[in-house]
Enzyme design. Structure first.
Site, PDB file in Angstrom:
ATOM      1  N   ARG A 152     -17.734   4.435   4.984  1.00 20.92           N
ATOM      2  CA  ARG A 152     -16.589   3.752   4.370  1.00 20.92           C
ATOM      3  C   ARG A 152     -15.492   3.424   5.378  1.00 20.92           C
ATOM      4  O   ARG A 152     -14.977   2.300   5.421  1.00 20.92           O
ATOM      5  CB  ARG A 152     -15.994   4.622   3.257  1.00 20.92           C
ATOM      6  CG  ARG A 152     -16.755   4.588   1.951  1.00 20.92           C
ATOM      7  CD  ARG A 152     -16.111   5.498   0.926  1.00 20.92           C
ATOM      8  NE  ARG A 152     -16.769   5.390  -0.374  1.00 20.92           N
ATOM      9  CZ  ARG A 152     -16.410   4.550  -1.333  1.00 20.92           C
ATOM     10  NH1 ARG A 152     -15.385   3.742  -1.139  1.00 20.92           N
ATOM     11  NH2 ARG A 152     -17.051   4.518  -2.480  1.00 20.92           N
ATOM     12  N   GLU A 189       0.842  -1.197   0.000  1.00 16.17           N
ATOM     13  CA  GLU A 189       0.000   0.000   0.000  1.00 16.17           C
ATOM     14  C   GLU A 189       0.879   1.249   0.000  1.00 16.17           C
ATOM     15  O   GLU A 189       1.833   1.347   0.782  1.00 16.17           O
ATOM     16  CB  GLU A 189      -0.909  -0.019   1.238  1.00 16.17           C
ATOM     17  CG  GLU A 189      -1.598   1.285   1.576  1.00 16.17           C
ATOM     18  CD  GLU A 189      -2.468   1.810   0.452  1.00 16.17           C
ATOM     19  OE1 GLU A 189      -2.457   3.044   0.261  1.00 16.17           O
ATOM     20  OE2 GLU A 189      -3.150   1.014  -0.222  1.00 16.17           O
ATOM     21  N   ALA A 234     -18.063  -0.109  -5.645  1.00 21.57           N
ATOM     22  CA  ALA A 234     -17.495  -1.038  -4.670  1.00 21.57           C
ATOM     23  C   ALA A 234     -18.032  -2.443  -4.876  1.00 21.57           C
ATOM     24  O   ALA A 234     -17.298  -3.431  -4.732  1.00 21.57           O
ATOM     25  CB  ALA A 234     -17.794  -0.559  -3.254  1.00 21.57           C
ATOM     26  N   ASP A 241     -11.572  -0.697  -9.241  1.00 27.03           N
ATOM     27  CA  ASP A 241     -11.507   0.555  -9.993  1.00 27.03           C
ATOM     28  C   ASP A 241     -10.327   0.606 -10.950  1.00 27.03           C
ATOM     29  O   ASP A 241     -10.371   1.347 -11.939  1.00 27.03           O
ATOM     30  CB  ASP A 241     -11.427   1.744  -9.038  1.00 27.03           C
ATOM     31  CG  ASP A 241     -12.788   2.151  -8.486  1.00 27.03           C
ATOM     32  OD1 ASP A 241     -13.801   1.600  -8.948  1.00 27.03           O
ATOM     33  OD2 ASP A 241     -12.836   3.014  -7.594  1.00 27.03           O
ATOM     34  N   ALA A 269     -23.060   2.738  -0.611  1.00 24.69           N
ATOM     35  CA  ALA A 269     -24.319   1.998  -0.675  1.00 24.69           C
ATOM     36  C   ALA A 269     -24.130   0.746  -1.511  1.00 24.69           C
ATOM     37  O   ALA A 269     -23.509   0.791  -2.575  1.00 24.69           O
ATOM     38  CB  ALA A 269     -25.421   2.873  -1.271  1.00 24.69           C
ATOM     39  N   ARG A 300     -20.347  17.005  -1.553  1.00 22.39           N
ATOM     40  CA  ARG A 300     -20.658  16.005  -0.536  1.00 22.39           C
ATOM     41  C   ARG A 300     -21.041  16.684   0.774  1.00 22.39           C
ATOM     42  O   ARG A 300     -20.426  17.674   1.180  1.00 22.39           O
ATOM     43  CB  ARG A 300     -19.458  15.090  -0.289  1.00 22.39           C
ATOM     44  CG  ARG A 300     -18.942  14.395  -1.546  1.00 22.39           C
ATOM     45  CD  ARG A 300     -17.798  13.467  -1.223  1.00 22.39           C
ATOM     46  NE  ARG A 300     -17.210  12.891  -2.433  1.00 22.39           N
ATOM     47  CZ  ARG A 300     -16.409  11.838  -2.447  1.00 22.39           C
ATOM     48  NH1 ARG A 300     -16.096  11.225  -1.326  1.00 22.39           N
ATOM     49  NH2 ARG A 300     -15.922  11.372  -3.591  1.00 22.39           N
TER      50      ARG A 300
END
Length: 481
Positions: A136, A44, A360, A347, A57, A222
């Site tokens: 998330r 990572e 997702a 993605d 969602a 957002r």
């Protein structure tokens, strides 16, 4: 975790499969590989696992994929999940409550006919709840608990993948900090800006549009509100208990509860048009190669983008203290997701716009299919001494066959999700040719639109990938798209 597989483990122990990226895609894949005792490591680039954004969602297909990856995910799922108000799930995952099949209400968001119901989209293909929402970061924290501490290395920003001259068949990963590592294969979960997609999988034609994210001609704001704040701002006119999407001219707004109903997450999407930014800051469309897709704006500009919308919408927007425009991007169809023993997932392979709520979810399906086919095809091979590993190509052939099978199974579905997601955006923004603002046509489309996404038999898809991979190894199966 599943039973130990001695042969497979010994062959991959010294050069585990490398997962590049530790977001939701990388972690669910890691859990799937661990469940099937497939040695691997996560690399990572950040200094810790992290996720961007507040709410996520999931539809019934996404939840089913998580359950099938590893039942251990279920406990964390139960801690984080928020269903529409009045809905819960029993021990078998069946929804309870009279409205458990509902996904969300689709309503008009403009002042003219504000809050008029167009349709309530529901899931009919199983008894699973039609909608599951999370914060998330909270769900990521639950997934992290299932990742052994020695699985991940941080601060590892990939710069290149090259062949291993000292060990034929292996790959060497080069990182920005000057370190390298050897891997038997690479699964890249490095997001929409995937370096592996651009510089390895599609390296033969790096300038082709499919190699790079494409601006979707939309941006989003957002907001996150406590339930009490939401009720107060909307004067009780909007429900805080379920997912609701408001359609409008050149934009839409979706809102849904998270954190067991304590908060409401809201995303306001605006299509770029000649009026974007009128009376405020004009929108500067990202140029090719731009890495920053977020533009701060003043509140007047944001409110100007939704000036003709209902008062409740404007009241909610007015409480966003530091408004930012998040440019939306997706991927055009790539000709392949695989090159040898390197494959892209989530993605990195098929970033989509968020309009169907499947970003997702498609990554979770990817993780299930890829970990499942690797488990069944690699199988409990006889013990092979480490010193003879270099001369044995069977494990390499099996991995490559699995990757090719994954590509065959996943590419058509995920690319169709990308295409139909853009289409969905146009429809709920009243710009889709043939529908426009015809609410009768819109209802007819929405009432059946999601069925093919939600009702896939995922276990059968794993088996289909296994059959394709085994056919490749036998030389009797030709992949087809």
């Amino acid at each position: 975790m599943g039973p130990a597989v001695s042969g497979r483990s010994s062959m991959l122990k010294e050069s585990p499969i490398a997962i590049v990226g530790g977001g939701l895609a990388g972690l669910t894949l890691s859990i799937g590989l661990s469940h099937n005792n497939i040695p691997h490591k996560i690399y990572e680039s950040a200094l810790a696992f992290s996720e961007i954004g507040a709410g996520i969602a999931l539809g019934p297909n996404s939840v089913k994929a998580l359950e099938l990856i590893d039942s251990a995910i279920g406990e964390g799922f139960k801690k984080c999940v928020t269903y529409n108000e009045g809905v819960d799930a029993d021990d078998n995952g069946n929804g309870t409550g009279p409205r458990s099949s509902e996904w969300m209400d689709i309503r008009i968001g403009m002042k003219d006919s504000f809050n008029t119901l167009i349709t309530t989209v529901s899931h009919k293909g199983s008894k699973a709840p039609g909608r599951a929402c999370f914060h998330r970061a909270k769900f990521l924290d639950e997934l992290i608990k299932l990742i052994p501490a020695d699985t991940a290395q941080f601060g590892k920003s990939l710069t290149a993948i090259k062949g291993d001259e000292g060990r034929e068949g292996n790959l060497i990963l080069h990182f920005a900090d000057g370190t390298t590592t050897s891997a038997s294969a690479v699964i890249a979960c490095d997001g929409i800006k995937s370096r592996v997609r651009q510089s390895y999988i599609l390296a033969d034609d790096p300038d082709q549009p499919a190699a790079h994210p494409q601006f979707a001609n939309e941006y989003a704001y957002r907001g996150l509100y406590t339930r009490e704040q939401f009720v107060s701002l909307t004067q009780g006119q909007l429900t805080p208990g379920k997912g609701t999407l408001f359609c409008g001219n050149d934009g839409y707004i979706v809102m849904y509860p998270v954190e067991k109903g304590r908060f409401m997450n809201m995303v306001a999407v605006k299509r770029v048009s000649p009026s974007s930014g009128v009376g405020g800051q004009p929108f500067m469309a990202p140029k090719a190669g731009d890495t920053n897709w977020v533009q701060p704006v003043d509140k007047a500009t944001m409110l100007g983008d939704f000036a003709d919308w209902g008062e409740s919408i404007q009241a909610l927007l007015s409480q966003i203290q530091r408004p930012e425009r998040w440019a939306l991007f997706d991927h055009l169809p790539a000709p392949t997701y695989v090159k040898g023993k390197v494959v892209i997932l989530g993605d990195a392979a098929h970033a989509s716009t968020p309009h169907q709520g499947q970003g997702a979810g498609m990554a979770f399906e990817d993780s299930l299919i890829l970990s499942g086919v690797l488990s069944k095809v690699l199988g409990p091979d006889p013990e092979i001494p480490t010193e003879t590993r270099a001369s044995d190509s069977s494990i390499d052939a099996k991995i490559e066959a699995c990757f090719r099978a994954y590509d065959t199974v996943r590419r058509p579905r995920t690319q169709e999700v990308c295409r139909t997601s853009r289409e969905m955006g146009e429809m709920i923004e009243f710009t889709l040719p043939g529908i426009g603002r015809d609410l009768t046509k819109m209802k007819s489309n929405l009432d059946k639109r999601m069925d093919w996404i939600w009702d896939l038999d995922l276990q059968a898809e794993v088996q289909r990938a296994v059959d394709i991979a085994e056919g490749i190894l036998r030389g009797t199966e030709a992949e087809s798209i």
